[in-house]
Design a protein around this motif. Structure first.
Motif, mmCIF file in Angstrom:
data_model
loop_
_atom_site.group_PDB
_atom_site.id
_atom_site.type_symbol
_atom_site.label_atom_id
_atom_site.label_comp_id
_atom_site.label_asym_id
_atom_site.label_seq_id
_atom_site.Cartn_x
_atom_site.Cartn_y
_atom_site.Cartn_z
ATOM 1 N N PRO A 59 0.821 -1.219 0.000
ATOM 2 C CA PRO A 59 0.000 0.000 0.000
ATOM 3 C C PRO A 59 0.853 1.266 0.000
ATOM 4 O O PRO A 59 2.013 1.241 0.420
ATOM 5 N N LEU A 60 0.252 2.363 -0.456
ATOM 6 C CA LEU A 60 0.924 3.660 -0.447
ATOM 7 C C LEU A 60 1.176 4.101 0.991
ATOM 8 O O LEU A 60 2.253 4.553 1.336
ATOM 9 N N ASN A 61 0.160 3.962 1.828
ATOM 10 C CA ASN A 61 0.261 4.253 3.262
ATOM 11 C C ASN A 61 -0.198 3.028 4.022
ATOM 12 O O ASN A 61 -1.231 2.446 3.701
ATOM 13 N N GLU A 62 0.552 2.680 5.022
ATOM 14 C CA GLU A 62 0.239 1.488 5.804
ATOM 15 C C GLU A 62 0.217 1.858 7.279
ATOM 16 O O GLU A 62 1.234 2.200 7.862
ATOM 17 N N LYS A 63 -0.978 1.834 7.852
ATOM 18 C CA LYS A 63 -1.128 2.031 9.283
ATOM 19 C C LYS A 63 -1.514 0.686 9.873
ATOM 20 O O LYS A 63 -1.808 -0.254 9.147
ATOM 21 N N SER A 64 -1.569 0.562 11.151
ATOM 22 C CA SER A 64 -1.826 -0.746 11.748
ATOM 23 C C SER A 64 -3.158 -1.353 11.323
ATOM 24 O O SER A 64 -3.256 -2.560 11.158
ATOM 25 N N PHE A 65 -4.180 -0.535 11.113
ATOM 26 C CA PHE A 65 -5.493 -1.076 10.753
ATOM 27 C C PHE A 65 -6.015 -0.597 9.398
ATOM 28 O O PHE A 65 -7.121 -0.938 9.020
ATOM 29 N N ILE A 66 -5.224 0.209 8.680
ATOM 30 C CA ILE A 66 -5.688 0.756 7.399
ATOM 31 C C ILE A 66 -4.575 0.685 6.357
ATOM 32 O O ILE A 66 -3.449 1.102 6.621
#
Length: 119
Positions: free
Chosen positions: A77-84
């Motif tokens: 992914p372009l941005n990877e957060k813990s839940f998104i």
């Protein structure tokens, strides 16, 4: 007289429906390899991912998939957060709007929701 009104109304409905959906319905089949390798900065590919969104949503049941399964299918992914996970979709065929795909995971690391954003 009633028949003429009915014909005119039917034609107007068809006409306005066509213009409403023009550019929103794409026949581009989802291709994981193309999705992952698309250079969305080139004119030929500016809306490639956006064009594949209907096929992706209609033909792949993403709900319940693991983070690894999503990365295997869509790439990093372009941005990877813990839940998104955020994926850039490119231009949406409605002016200069672009879109993004947000994949939301539950606490077990499984997809719980998919949001397509345009703006």
């Amino acid at each position: 007289m009633k028949n003429l009104r009915l014909i005119i109304c039917t034609c107007l409905i068809i006409f306005f429906t066509f213009f409403y959906f023009k550019g929103k319905i794409s026949g581009e089949k989802f291709d994981s390899k193309l999705w992952k390798t698309a250079d969305l900065n080139t004119e030929n590919n500016m809306s490639l991912r956006w064009d594949m969104m209907n096929s992706l949503r209609n033909n792949f049941d993403l709900i319940g998939k693991s983070k690894k399964e999503i990365v295997d299918l869509l790439g990093k992914p372009l941005n990877e957060k813990s839940f998104i996970y955020d994926y850039y979709l490119g231009y949406s065929h409605t002016g200069i709007n672009t879109g993004s795909l947000k994949i939301i995971f539950d606490t077990k690391g499984r997809v719980s929701e998919i949001i397509v954003w345009q703006g």
